[in-house]
Scaffold this motif. Sequence first.
Motif, PDB file in Angstrom:
ATOM      1  N   ASP A 101       0.855  -1.385  -0.092  1.00 55.06           N
ATOM      2  CA  ASP A 101      -0.069  -0.100   0.062  1.00 55.06           C
ATOM      3  C   ASP A 101       0.921   1.164   0.001  1.00 55.06           C
ATOM      4  O   ASP A 101       0.246   2.319  -0.609  1.00 55.06           O
ATOM      5  N   LEU A 120      -0.467   3.400  -3.158  1.00 51.69           N
ATOM      6  CA  LEU A 120      -1.573   4.134  -2.516  1.00 51.69           C
ATOM      7  C   LEU A 120      -0.905   5.289  -1.423  1.00 51.69           C
ATOM      8  O   LEU A 120       0.304   5.050  -1.060  1.00 51.69           O
ATOM      9  N   GLN A 179      -4.490   6.899  -5.177  1.00 51.46           N
ATOM     10  CA  GLN A 179      -4.001   6.029  -6.018  1.00 51.46           C
ATOM     11  C   GLN A 179      -2.757   6.586  -6.789  1.00 51.46           C
ATOM     12  O   GLN A 179      -3.223   7.653  -7.527  1.00 51.46           O
ATOM     13  N   LEU A 212     -10.185  -0.813  -5.694  1.00 51.99           N
ATOM     14  CA  LEU A 212      -9.304   0.350  -6.141  1.00 51.99           C
ATOM     15  C   LEU A 212      -8.690  -0.500  -7.408  1.00 51.99           C
ATOM     16  O   LEU A 212      -7.962  -1.315  -7.146  1.00 51.99           O
ATOM     17  N   ALA A 249      -5.636   0.363  -8.472  1.00 46.37           N
ATOM     18  CA  ALA A 249      -4.340   0.238  -8.171  1.00 46.37           C
ATOM     19  C   ALA A 249      -3.973  -1.436  -7.722  1.00 46.37           C
ATOM     20  O   ALA A 249      -3.227  -1.984  -8.206  1.00 46.37           O
TER      21      ALA A 249
END
Length: 539
Positions: free
Chosen positions: A429, A433, A445, A475, A477
């Motif tokens: 992440d 993100l 993202q 999401l 991503a």
Amino acid sequence: MPRPDTLAIHAPERLLAWALVLVCVALLFAQAPHGGAFYWSDSPRHALNGVFVMDMIKAMPIDDPTGYAYRYYAQYPALTILFYPPLFYAISAPFYAVLGVSHETALLVVAIHYLALGLGCWRLARYWLPAAPSLAFAVLVLWLPEVAFWGRQVMLEVPAFAFLVWSAVAVMAYLRGGPPRWLYLGAALLVLGMYTKISVAYMAVVYAALIAQRDGWEVLRNRHHWWVAGLSVVGLLPLAVLTLKFGQANLQSVTGVADAVASRASWQGWVWYLQQIPAQAGWPLTLLGLAGAIMAAWRRIPGLGFWWLGFAVGYLFFSSIDLKEARHSVFLLPSVVFFAVLCVHTVVPPRLGRWAHAALAMLVLATVGLTVWTRPVFYVQGYAQAAAEVARLAPRDSTVMFSGYRDGSFVFSMRAREDRRDLQVMRADKLLLGVAVRRELGVEQKGLTEAEIAEAINANGVHYVVMQPGFWIDLEAMQRFERVMASDQFEAVARIATPANHNAHETELVIYRNKGAVSPRRQSGDIELRIINRSISAQ
């Protein structure tokens, strides 16, 4: 009825209190999840913070402590040492040094605080109640559903609670005619409680009001009051600096959060914590507590200002904070328990004392049963097993990437592997993100393509990836990340179940081997820490 504070507490009662509280704590923690089966996301972070303190003391990076902390976070990216007050972590460090880094060691530190909480509750209740009701009060507080749920995890509520209760014991000794040293001790313990969890600060208002009620305007002429206030302010200055510098998210939770369950600007926000009490204490205690409060008010029973003010000031304090979670208000529950015990103790005539004791015993058993059957501590297993498998497979001085909801559980389990301190954990992440504390408060993202994701994984020396399938795949991503894992560059080498006793986010973890051209692990890099609104450079 004679005032309990004027009666000596004899050795047999002390021994009984110690034995009873020890048995309760032992029974409670026999049911506590261990072995890396953390539930709440903060729990493994609290555990890891104590390990960091131990490691830092051993390393003694006097020339560059900040750089050491940044490097530590880069290796174990679940560190939150400056986001929370540091006392619990400092207390944990010597236990890790002696007993080793493990979930069990962290739980032992919490259990010691739990023991102190129980003994403090018994001693506090003795200012108003005889021995048997005071012991019942202490046991009931220990077994409250809300207290037992969070107190058997590596969380800060019970440690702060223990300091708060013993602070109240000391201040009550002063209010009942004790020398000023009791006030100094009470203030010091409250400050230590704030260095564990800041929210116990509301009790200072209660103490000030009780002292002013006793002394009137003379309160301003007593030099000890000014010394206590001044020393407390000086003692709290470092905590204030840490909070202003690194605790922006905590400050935001006071002023307003986007996902508040009940805004403080609405009437729902001011009754929310009242609505939680039946679940926190159980209906038997809640109803008896209400009856006891009504009885005490109707009969105008004197000397109960501590309990009235403690609940009222605390309720206003927690209701004024926009972020609402039931665990935040556990400090209010002793007032509910006290009035319940007072009700039984007062209503039953003295000549029927045995019946009062039997009623209290039934109340204790009902609360214990309610907690055992309705509020077991949640757990999710499998993360320590995943860490062990990666430790067996990963090349030396390489990076392990993790993608999943419980990154803290995996990171702590990796640090607990003393045989693989060479491995570094990288969170997917952080690569894909930008998350502001938690996803509900905003997520950005970064827009990396699948090819760029695969290249970044190789460039960071990642030989193995541990992934929770389906994690945040709404999401784009994260969808790209899962497609990369499904490509020819990666192969699944292990699937590890994550059994849980609640409806958890995950059911398994998948370990992937990277078959691509993996570069040596990077020795430097920038890491974004939105929780404190800054980026760091770890070299």
